[in-house]
Design an enzyme around this catalytic site. Structure first.
Site, PDB file in Angstrom:
ATOM      1  N   HIS A 272       2.537 -11.522  -3.091  1.00 46.24           N
ATOM      2  CA  HIS A 272       1.201 -11.950  -3.512  1.00 46.24           C
ATOM      3  C   HIS A 272       1.042 -11.734  -5.019  1.00 46.24           C
ATOM      4  O   HIS A 272       1.393 -10.681  -5.539  1.00 46.24           O
ATOM      5  CB  HIS A 272       0.124 -11.169  -2.750  1.00 46.24           C
ATOM      6  CG  HIS A 272      -0.081 -11.678  -1.359  1.00 46.24           C
ATOM      7  ND1 HIS A 272      -1.153 -11.319  -0.582  1.00 46.24           N
ATOM      8  CD2 HIS A 272       0.638 -12.557  -0.620  1.00 46.24           C
ATOM      9  CE1 HIS A 272      -1.084 -11.940   0.585  1.00 46.24           C
ATOM     10  NE2 HIS A 272      -0.002 -12.686   0.589  1.00 46.24           N
TER      11      HIS A 272
ATOM     12  N   TYR B 104     -10.976  -8.913  -0.624  1.00 47.02           N
ATOM     13  CA  TYR B 104     -11.772  -7.687  -0.568  1.00 47.02           C
ATOM     14  C   TYR B 104     -13.211  -8.106  -0.839  1.00 47.02           C
ATOM     15  O   TYR B 104     -13.500  -8.666  -1.894  1.00 47.02           O
ATOM     16  CB  TYR B 104     -11.356  -6.708  -1.659  1.00 47.02           C
ATOM     17  CG  TYR B 104     -10.034  -6.001  -1.437  1.00 47.02           C
ATOM     18  CD1 TYR B 104      -9.994  -4.728  -0.872  1.00 47.02           C
ATOM     19  CD2 TYR B 104      -8.839  -6.577  -1.836  1.00 47.02           C
ATOM     20  CE1 TYR B 104      -8.793  -4.048  -0.692  1.00 47.02           C
ATOM     21  CE2 TYR B 104      -7.628  -5.904  -1.663  1.00 47.02           C
ATOM     22  CZ  TYR B 104      -7.614  -4.635  -1.083  1.00 47.02           C
ATOM     23  OH  TYR B 104      -6.419  -3.978  -0.914  1.00 47.02           O
TER      24      TYR B 104
ATOM     25  N   PRO C 169      -8.439   4.135   2.319  1.00 42.22           N
ATOM     26  CA  PRO C 169      -7.448   3.053   2.329  1.00 42.22           C
ATOM     27  C   PRO C 169      -7.691   1.923   1.316  1.00 42.22           C
ATOM     28  O   PRO C 169      -6.745   1.201   0.994  1.00 42.22           O
ATOM     29  CB  PRO C 169      -7.530   2.507   3.758  1.00 42.22           C
ATOM     30  CG  PRO C 169      -8.861   2.944   4.279  1.00 42.22           C
ATOM     31  CD  PRO C 169      -9.191   4.210   3.585  1.00 42.22           C
TER      32      PRO C 169
ATOM     33  N   LYS D 265      -3.049   2.542  -1.175  1.00 44.06           N
ATOM     34  CA  LYS D 265      -2.188   3.451  -1.943  1.00 44.06           C
ATOM     35  C   LYS D 265      -1.424   4.495  -1.135  1.00 44.06           C
ATOM     36  O   LYS D 265      -0.462   5.088  -1.646  1.00 44.06           O
ATOM     37  CB  LYS D 265      -3.037   4.189  -3.002  1.00 44.06           C
ATOM     38  CG  LYS D 265      -3.532   3.287  -4.102  1.00 44.06           C
ATOM     39  CD  LYS D 265      -2.368   2.743  -4.891  1.00 44.06           C
ATOM     40  CE  LYS D 265      -2.740   1.623  -5.813  1.00 44.06           C
ATOM     41  NZ  LYS D 265      -1.656   0.701  -6.102  1.00 44.06           N
TER      42      LYS D 265
ATOM     43  N   TYR E  12      -3.496  -1.604  -9.169  1.00 48.15           N
ATOM     44  CA  TYR E  12      -3.278  -2.109  -7.810  1.00 48.15           C
ATOM     45  C   TYR E  12      -1.793  -2.387  -7.576  1.00 48.15           C
ATOM     46  O   TYR E  12      -1.249  -2.059  -6.517  1.00 48.15           O
ATOM     47  CB  TYR E  12      -4.111  -3.376  -7.569  1.00 48.15           C
ATOM     48  CG  TYR E  12      -4.149  -3.799  -6.111  1.00 48.15           C
ATOM     49  CD1 TYR E  12      -5.271  -3.540  -5.313  1.00 48.15           C
ATOM     50  CD2 TYR E  12      -3.070  -4.449  -5.523  1.00 48.15           C
ATOM     51  CE1 TYR E  12      -5.312  -3.902  -3.973  1.00 48.15           C
ATOM     52  CE2 TYR E  12      -3.092  -4.824  -4.182  1.00 48.15           C
ATOM     53  CZ  TYR E  12      -4.223  -4.552  -3.426  1.00 48.15           C
ATOM     54  OH  TYR E  12      -4.247  -4.915  -2.100  1.00 48.15           O
TER      55      TYR E  12
END
Ligand code: FAD
Ligand code: DHB
Length: 391
Positions: A75, A201, A292, A296, A386
């Protein structure tokens, strides 16, 4: 009681323990892994889904990259959704980095297969695991397996036995830092093709929602629920209705399918002030837990193991520098990961209605999301954190 010996005794056959033992094998160091659950149980556990670029590189370097190369989904970024609008943050365009969708279950299956082929020693279904003489140079692990009690003497013991294991409580007078959150995640796996190319998200007035995936045929979705929520209150139809409401944007369809797994996961932030006690080292969830959001936990476990394996390899080559530095390096990295996970969590979850400042917080979160998606600097910072800090 039978007695036996190895160089490194590893407690726990989760991703941290299995990977450490595999790395040590590659460095010519013997280890025995002691796990209290069955092989079937550890292979069936559904958890994390996202590997940082450094995690993929480390697994590949150790000869564990075939499954990731064949089935992993690369991704280039994530979608952030708020105020009814979806924004793409393109990590690859911003900083040239990617993440890979590859389930923790598959990582564990790859590790178990590799260990089996190599003939590694992994003891499953060990009960009464206890650690002894950790501050001597001959620490011991006692356990019962197949009805027989065994004492394993080692040079080092590594506690990779997760948050509820025996290793961390074996450190006397330990200080810990923690906080809870007033919400939890209800997660489902569904046999339906993902309705999105990359993860979504979403902050909605009714709470957080996320659309993730495991493969081109399997979707993974999450909903924020109160932290005392019971799964019985969530029949499948209610879950899909809520996902449709929170994730819906005009011109986009969320495809529904049979739900094959559903569970509620509480959230916590936790760091042990120490990751070493004499000859005991902690790695992964045994030493720290993140909420979560931001994916990570598994990656932090891989990072710890990478640092620890380097330290142990150097030790056996006569240099203790990196082993001595393990605790401070791993904790230094972990606190950066903690603040990111906390930031992502507070950015995207709705405070409960009985919190006086819930409405203020929500509007401030919308402001923060508008800032993040409108500023190249902010998006680069998100992309860097990220996709993973360097190892
Ligand atoms: P564990 O996986 O907990 O393994 C510890 C092992 O030790 C287990 O096998 C356990 O049975 C064993 N054990 C426990 N006690 C004993 C004992 N007394 N004796 C012997 N063995 C013992 N992380 C991410 O990076 N990305 C994500 O997308 C992500 N999503 C998540 C989603 C959910 C729903 C959950 C629950 C977690 C998620 N995480 C994610 C976190 C991630 O799953 C954990 O951080 C990861 O499992 C840590 O690995 P570990 O090996 O340290 O611990
Ligand atoms: C998944 C879990 C996460 O915590 C996250 O931030 C992204 C994806 C997952 O299970 O797919």
């Amino acid at each position: 009681m039978s007695t036996t010996r190895t160089q490194v005794a590893v407690i726990g056959a989760g991703p941290a323990g299995l990977l450490l033992s595999w790395s040590l094998r590659a460095a010519g160091i013997d280890s025995v892994v002691i796990e209290n659950r069955s092989l079937e149980h550890i292979l069936g556990r559904i958890r994390a889904g996202i590997l940082e670029q450094c995690s993929v590189e480390e697994l590949t370097r150790l000869g564990l990259g075939d499954g990731i190369a064949e089935h992993g989904l690369t991704h280039h970024g994530i979608h952030l959704q708020f105020d009814g609008q979806r924004h793409h943050v393109d990590f690859h365009a911003l900083i040239g980095r990617t993440v890979t969708v590859y389930g923790q279950q598959a990582v564990v299956a790859d590790l178990v297969r590799a260990h089996r082929e190599a003939g590694s020693e992994i003891v499953f279904e060990a009960s009464d695991v206890s650690l002894h003489e950790l501050t001597t140079d001959a620490p011991r692990v006692r356990y019962v397996a197949g009805g027989a009690e065994t004492e394993l003497t080692a040079d080092f013991v590594v506690g990779a036995d997760g948050f509820h294991g025996v290793s961390r409580p074996s450190i006397p007078g330990l200080t810990t830092y923690q906080r809870g959150y007033p919400y939890a995640w209800l997660g489902i796996l569904a046999d339906v093709a993902p309705s999105t190319d990359e993860l979504i998200y979403c902050l909605h007035e009714r709470g957080f929602a996320m659309h993730s995936m495991r493969s081109p045929e399997v979707s993974r979705l999450y909903l924020q629920v109160p932290n005392d929520e019971r799964i019985e209150n969530w029949p499948d139809a209610r879950i899909w209705d809520e996902l449709q409401t929170r994730l819906g944007v005009p011109g986009w369809t969320l495809h529904e399918g049979p739900i094959t797994d559903k569970s509620i996961t509480p959230m916590r932030s936790f760091v042990s002030a120490r990751l070493r006690h004499g000859r005991l080292f902690l790695a992964g969830d045994a030493g720290h837990i993140v909420p979560p959001t931001g994916a990570k936990g598994l990656n932090a476990a891989i990072a710890d193991v990478t640092l620890l394996a380097r330290g142990l390899a150097d030790h056996y080559a006569g240099d203790d520098g990196r082993l001595e530095a393990y605790e401070s390096e791993a904790l230094g990295r972990q606190w950066k990961v903690q603040q990111f996970s906390q930031w992502m969590t507070e950015l995207l979850h709705r405070a409960p209605a009985d919190d006086d400042s819930a409405e203020f917080q929500y509007r401030s979160q919308l402001g923060r999301l508008a800032y993040v998606t409108g500023s190249r600097h902010a998006m680069e910072s998100l992309a860097e954190q990220y996709s993973g800090l360097p190892l």
